[in-house]
Design a protein around this motif. Structure first.
Motif, PDB file in Angstrom:
ATOM      1  N   ARG A  25       3.135   2.925 -10.235  1.00  0.00           N
ATOM      2  CA  ARG A  25       1.593   2.743 -10.106  1.00  0.00           C
ATOM      3  C   ARG A  25       1.027   3.218 -11.192  1.00  0.00           C
ATOM      4  NH1 ARG A  25       3.771   1.621  -5.705  1.00  0.00           N
ATOM      5  NH2 ARG A  25       2.975   0.715  -3.783  1.00  0.00           N
ATOM      6  N   ARG A  50      -6.660  -1.142  -4.323  1.00  0.00           N
ATOM      7  CA  ARG A  50      -5.725  -2.181  -3.989  1.00  0.00           C
ATOM      8  C   ARG A  50      -6.618  -3.097  -3.151  1.00  0.00           C
ATOM      9  NH1 ARG A  50      -0.015  -2.074  -4.681  1.00  0.00           N
ATOM     10  NH2 ARG A  50       0.044  -0.690  -6.581  1.00  0.00           N
ATOM     11  N   VAL A  69       7.797   5.006  -6.424  1.00  0.00           N
ATOM     12  CA  VAL A  69       6.608   4.351  -6.002  1.00  0.00           C
ATOM     13  C   VAL A  69       5.237   4.903  -7.063  1.00  0.00           C
ATOM     14  CG1 VAL A  69       4.944   4.641  -3.941  1.00  0.00           C
ATOM     15  CG2 VAL A  69       7.252   4.196  -3.575  1.00  0.00           C
ATOM     16  N   SER A  86       7.254  12.455   0.615  1.00  0.00           N
ATOM     17  CA  SER A  86       6.218  11.310   0.579  1.00  0.00           C
ATOM     18  C   SER A  86       4.828  11.664   1.090  1.00  0.00           C
ATOM     19  CB  SER A  86       6.876  10.181   1.344  1.00  0.00           C
ATOM     20  OG  SER A  86       8.037   9.629   0.831  1.00  0.00           O
ATOM     21  N   MET A 100       1.104  11.893  -0.891  1.00  0.00           N
ATOM     22  CA  MET A 100       0.000  10.957  -0.438  1.00  0.00           C
ATOM     23  C   MET A 100      -0.967  12.299  -0.063  1.00  0.00           C
ATOM     24  SD  MET A 100       1.512   7.939   2.075  1.00  0.00           S
ATOM     25  CE  MET A 100       2.788   8.949   2.909  1.00  0.00           C
ATOM     26  N   ALA A 132       4.778   1.646   1.114  1.00  0.00           N
ATOM     27  CA  ALA A 132       5.757   1.711   0.157  1.00  0.00           C
ATOM     28  C   ALA A 132       6.531   2.888   0.174  1.00  0.00           C
ATOM     29  CB  ALA A 132       5.007   1.603  -1.269  1.00  0.00           C
ATOM     30  N   TYR A 133       5.995   4.191   0.713  1.00  0.00           N
ATOM     31  CA  TYR A 133       6.801   5.184   0.938  1.00  0.00           C
ATOM     32  C   TYR A 133       7.822   5.190   1.951  1.00  0.00           C
ATOM     33  CZ  TYR A 133       5.239   8.502  -3.006  1.00  0.00           C
ATOM     34  OH  TYR A 133       4.864   8.825  -4.376  1.00  0.00           O
ATOM     35  N   ASP A 165       0.720  -1.121   0.005  1.00  0.00           N
ATOM     36  CA  ASP A 165       0.079   0.067   0.148  1.00  0.00           C
ATOM     37  C   ASP A 165       0.832   1.216   0.000  1.00  0.00           C
ATOM     38  OD1 ASP A 165      -0.144   1.470   2.875  1.00  0.00           O
ATOM     39  OD2 ASP A 165       0.170  -0.920   2.981  1.00  0.00           O
ATOM     40  N   LEU A 166       0.311   2.235  -0.500  1.00  0.00           N
ATOM     41  CA  LEU A 166       0.896   3.764  -0.462  1.00  0.00           C
ATOM     42  C   LEU A 166       1.888   3.732   0.562  1.00  0.00           C
ATOM     43  CD1 LEU A 166       1.331   5.250  -3.192  1.00  0.00           C
ATOM     44  CD2 LEU A 166      -0.290   6.812  -2.316  1.00  0.00           C
ATOM     45  N   ARG A 167       1.366   3.813   1.705  1.00  0.00           N
ATOM     46  CA  ARG A 167       2.025   4.332   2.841  1.00  0.00           C
ATOM     47  C   ARG A 167       3.236   3.564   3.256  1.00  0.00           C
ATOM     48  NH1 ARG A 167       1.545   8.213   6.374  1.00  0.00           N
ATOM     49  NH2 ARG A 167      -0.219   8.853   5.368  1.00  0.00           N
ATOM     50  N   THR A 196      11.932   6.656  -4.485  1.00  0.00           N
ATOM     51  CA  THR A 196      10.553   7.144  -4.120  1.00  0.00           C
ATOM     52  C   THR A 196       9.936   7.669  -5.316  1.00  0.00           C
ATOM     53  OG1 THR A 196      11.952   9.012  -3.336  1.00  0.00           O
ATOM     54  CG2 THR A 196      10.848   7.879  -1.632  1.00  0.00           C
TER      55      THR A 196
END
Lengths: 250, 250, 250
Positions: free
Chosen positions: C142, C210, C138, C79, C83, A216-217, A212-214, C135
């Motif tokens: 996607r 996801r 990421v 990041s 997000m 991954a970062y 998931d994005l969090r 980074t």
């Protein structure tokens, strides 16, 4: 010590259409692992002799003359080779000049980068022989949209190099006469970077893709900090600021 | 017993733009399930009468004259139809000739394969009516890149068949006059394979797509072994080696 | 009270190629959060002054003159900005006219929608400086197929606006002279919808992407029911049935 920047693996059984027999898979695995830890190895190129890049598994190994345990070993070994490509410390490029089918198509889909001549084509025709390309579908389904993969898997019909490029299976399509030159240009560019930096980046890239994005970062921010702490990380930035070429430790 | 290789489902309420009312959704569900277990059924084609493939939900069912429970039943039933398409034992093809919007676009996105005429277009315009296409976004977001889906969802603007093909929503675009012929060619090709093999493969393909690579290969390697143990698995390979046409048990 | 429908954020340090220094990142974060809760804000457009949209991190902040803790703060802040774009209640559009590299490319990839002039290009060239674009990978990984992202990350070579469109990094490519007009057309279209409805939809869309299919449909079916219970949900449907323009509460 040979100063080895690039390692060429050639599928060289054109008479058998470079079928991925169990022996061929084991040889490919061993070739890919060859000097994997050598600091001089920067990039691997997989190509093939003859008009067929690879026709996939050797069907003669998949009859009921062999046991289910033997069949299982074939698919387990094949899956290990495909995962090894992603887990390998250096980028692996497929250079395709011809037809790649079934596990041959899976091999192309599993590489980090794939360059093909415009006469190449790609198919997962197992369904026509009563053996659905389920393991090739793992790599194919992660390379192209579901609708494209489904049509290939359910009909067995081939797609052209241009279609493969359009849908993400290939990185680049070039005329046959330029295939080697264009592939080597990419390989050379990769080989001009720090192996340590590329390895760190490749591992992080493939790992974060499914997170998931969090998460991954979080992972990749740490990778960036670690990267900066490498000698080659600092050398690169200093060279850039000083407007000179970097000299990599690795 | 009728020898039924292909099952055509036709959305046939063109006056109401083939709106997916609750009654229509239940009828579609029942049509899709019709003889699902019949060994003669090899492939399903969903098409529509009139210039609109489907305009999505019937908005008259979504006013506050109906209770939230009723609204919930509409979306639950619709979601069940869309998941049924993926869980069905045979491939389901959408044959689109015209406009597919909202849940109509979702239906196209949910099918395994989609063939459309070049005059077709696709949109998720709910946002313009104050009802964001959140459920269609599930199927759309798994068919096309996020940037494409976001623009469609946030603006409601349609995309052409060519754009839909480019971005993975469609498998093939053809002139209107060739739509039926091209779709039937794909259906016929699928129907020439073993139903048992196709079903096994479809289930494994859709299941592995969201798994991590190791789990996906573990699952599909076992699927390959199981596939080889099927009578049709061995028949196909033997026929290939003996250079004859296979005769499927199923 | 100003009736603010659209909020323009302009990267305005062209002399430093709009580098995303820590100060710039914090300013961007604050700009994006500016009036985020204002009911009048409908859409945000991020553009840039000068020929470079953004060149990514400021390398002078990443030398070993700064501590690893400082480096970590740079990547954490970056990041968070990326997000924040996805978690923001209104759609965020990147309007790109020029080169976007490294974290600049990541910024484009992170936006909901991206429109670019045909002279724009996109790259993740960190590897050439010894700092792999982990980074940025990421967001890039996607947005485009793995093969495309891998080539960009491993070679650092740029892709054109057309290639970026083809592979899903952009929503639209237009001639430079039409860039503002086309972007504003999209922004205006979004601003004509209910903010409440768009926010609900954006949050659900990004959350479900996801999830497995069953969970995704469960979540979004509930979102649809909630959407219908909003005043703007009912207003939109009634206006459609009554063939008049809706009047949004928000």
């Amino acid at each position: 010590m040979v100063f080895q920047r690039k390692w060429n693996i050639v599928l060289s059984n054109p008479k058998k259409r470079n079928a991925l027999s169990l022996a061929m898979l084991k040889s490919l695995q061993s070739d890919i692992l060859h000097e994997a830890e050598s600091q001089d190895l920067k990039v691997i190129v997989i190509s093939a002799e003859g008009p067929v890049f690879s026709s996939g598994h050797d069907l003669r190994e998949l009859t009921d003359e062999q046991s289910p345990d033997y069949h299982a070993e074939v698919f387990r070994t094949c899956s290990e080779v495909m995962m090894l490509i992603q887990n390998h410390p250096v980028p692996i490029i497929a250079m395709v000049n011809g037809l790649a089918t079934a596990a041959g198509c899976q091999l192309v889909a599993s590489c980090d980068i794939a360059v093909a001549s415009d006469k190449s084509s790609f198919a997962t025709p197992g369904v026509n022989l009563g053996l659905f390309c389920s393991t090739p579908g793992v790599a194919l389904g992660r390379a192209v949209p579901r609708k494209v993969a489904s049509e290939m898997l359910f009909t067995g019909e081939p797609i052209s190099a241009q279609e493969a490029l359009l849908h993400g299976l290939l990185s680049k399509v070039v005329p046959e006469g330029q295939l080697e030159e264009e592939t080597m240009k990419i390989a050379k560019k990769i080989a001009s970077s720090s192996r340590h930096v590329v390895s760190l980046g490749k591992a992080a890239f493939n790992k974060q893709l499914r997170q998931d994005l969090r998460t991954a970062y979080h992972l990749t921010s740490q990778t960036m900090v670690d990267n900066l702490a490498l000698p080659d990380g600092q050398e690169g930035i200093k060279a850039f600021i000083q407007k000179r070429k970097p000299i990599w430790a690795q």
